[in-house]
Design a protein around this motif. Structure first.
Motif, PDB file in Angstrom:
ATOM      1  N   ILE A   1       0.980  -1.408  -0.118  1.00 24.76           N
ATOM      2  CA  ILE A   1       0.066  -0.218  -0.236  1.00 24.76           C
ATOM      3  C   ILE A   1       0.667   1.016  -0.259  1.00 24.76           C
ATOM      4  O   ILE A   1       1.443   1.183   0.396  1.00 24.76           O
ATOM      5  CB  ILE A   1      -0.763  -0.203   0.948  1.00 24.76           C
TER       6      ILE A   1
ATOM      7  N   SER B   1      -9.713   7.056  -1.100  1.00 21.73           N
ATOM      8  CA  SER B   1      -9.509   5.181  -1.715  1.00 21.73           C
ATOM      9  C   SER B   1      -9.171   5.207  -3.354  1.00 21.73           C
ATOM     10  O   SER B   1     -10.144   5.353  -4.263  1.00 21.73           O
ATOM     11  CB  SER B   1     -10.238   4.162  -1.452  1.00 21.73           C
TER      12      SER B   1
ATOM     13  N   MET C   1      -1.913  -1.932   4.953  1.00 26.52           N
ATOM     14  CA  MET C   1      -3.032  -0.534   5.160  1.00 26.52           C
ATOM     15  C   MET C   1      -2.654   0.530   6.702  1.00 26.52           C
ATOM     16  O   MET C   1      -2.318   1.179   6.124  1.00 26.52           O
ATOM     17  CB  MET C   1      -4.692  -0.442   5.576  1.00 26.52           C
TER      18      MET C   1
END
Ligand code: GLA
Length: 387
Positions: free
Chosen positions: A51, A68, A130
């Motif tokens: 990520i 996102s 994340m």
């Protein structure tokens, strides 16, 4: 992953200014599954997929503006409103923000845009990637980097427990934060001691086959397994008031047999798998030191068998991929991660690699109407600031 891509979206979705960019990887795990929350050993490494997030304080007291990039979804929320956002991806941002605040980081409002190339639901820990990416960013932007790596690992795990409904162990967040290129890590989840193991098996490749059955750990099955293990520990502790039994790590095979009738076959089998898995990780370490990859592979097959029959976290598709690996003479193969879908991890001799991939893709397609996705494993670095 492409820095310019993330940056261009950050600029476009917010006020045109740039922030700092952070990245954190997903992980593989060579062996040691469902052992972390049982105080056992795991053997993960970070991968070259993960990520990437751009973050910048926005001058507000506690408003987070989050985008996102992959889902093209924007959510704005106040992290002090007591509820947080509903979108599941934004819960990770909300949770880690509060957990970092608990660690003394004076977080203020910020803008964040992020994207990832670690496949979702593939058992490669996109969620830990994340959490650790955002933790790394918050630590840098608001905390003078004073929060230790271990505290960031625990903040990621607490995010899963407190905001996302998964009572996970510490393996995924640990691997994402502590990963080093070319090295696997053996972590003792009870003492939290760990060791880096250079991993470059000459003549073999590690490859993941994604069944494309999406696994979902939120909800009951994962937490159920954990409850079974804890139940067995409770029964053993009741029989042995003289001892200290915190997790299955503290329990012996004999003690497990003693409570078999009381706990029932399901919980017994699950605990039986965990005790066996603890021994397998240690055997794999010895085998790696000796360069004995045949033993490593044999243990991987044993783990698959246990995860499928005793722990019951496999599915038809993963068992099918495991059978093909065996038929093709692959050295080792097993389900990786939490299970219920996702990937198998395969240790394959170089000369068998092409044939294995071709056969697996063909047979899987014939049976399920889709080809598994193939990921070559490159062991990479953990959480970091990019710029
Ligand atoms: C998931 C969890 C980990 C670990 C694995 C199984 O990835 O997040 O903590 O329990 O499953 O080994």
């Amino acid at each position: 992953m492409d820095i310019e891509f993330v940056r261009s979206r950050f600029i476009k979705h917010f006020d045109g200014k740039t922030g700092n960019i952070y990245a954190s990887p997903g992980r593989i795990n060579l062996i040691g599954e469902h052992t972390d929350y049982n105080g056992g050993f795991v053997f993960p490494g970070a991968v070259d997929k993960g990520i990437m997030a751009e973050m910048r304080p926005n001058g507000t007291e506690s408003t987070i503006r989050a985008y996102s990039i992959d889902l093209k979804d924007r959510v704005d929320f106040d992290f002090h409103d007591g509820q947080g956002p509903r979108a599941s991806w934004a819960r990770y941002i909300y949770g880690i923000t509060l957990e970092m605040e608990k660690l003394g980081v004076p977080v203020k409002g910020y803008n964040i845009a992020f994207a990832g190339d670690v496949p979702l639901g593939a058992g490669m820990s996109s969620s830990a990637a994340m959490e650790s990416c955002f933790a790394c960013g918050l630590n840098d932007l608001f905390g003078d980097n004073k929060v230790s790596k271990w505290d960031m690992v625990l903040a990621g795990q607490a995010t899963e427990h407190n905001y996302c409904g998964v009572n996970c162990g510490i393996m995924d967040q640990f691997a994402s934060v502590f990963g080093q290129a070319g090295k696997l890590m053996r972590l003792d989840c009870r003492s939290r001691e760990f060791e880096y193991f250079p991993f470059d098996p000459k003549g073999y490749k590690l490859v993941l086959l994604n069944s494309c059955v999406k696994h979902e750990l939120a909800g009951s099955p994962y937490n159920d397994r954990r409850n079974s293990c804890e139940n067995v520990v409770k029964h053993i502790a009741a029989k042995h008031p003289e001892g200290t039994f915190e997790t299955l790590r503290d329990c012996t095979w004999e003690q497990l047999e003693e409570v078999r009738a009381e706990v029932g076959e399901e919980d017994y089998s699950r605990a039986h798998f965990v005790l066996g898995e603890k021994d397998r990780v240690l055997a794999v370490c010895d085998a790696l030191v000796a360069g004995d990859y045949e033993t490593v592979g044999k243990k991987m097959y044993e783990t698959h068998e246990g995860l499928s029959k005793e722990y019951e976290v496999s599915c038809e598709e993963l068992d099918f991929l495991n059978d093909i690996a065996k038929e093709c003479g692959v050295t080792g193969s097993r389900i990786m991660g939490g299970g219920f879908g996702g990937c198998t991890i395969n240790l394959v001799k170089d000369e068998l690699y092409d044939d294995f991939i071709k056969t697996a893709c063909q047979k899987y397609y014939e049976k399920y109407g889709k080809a598994p996705k193939v990921y070559d494993v490159i062991i990479s670095d953990g959480s970091r600031k990019i710029c």
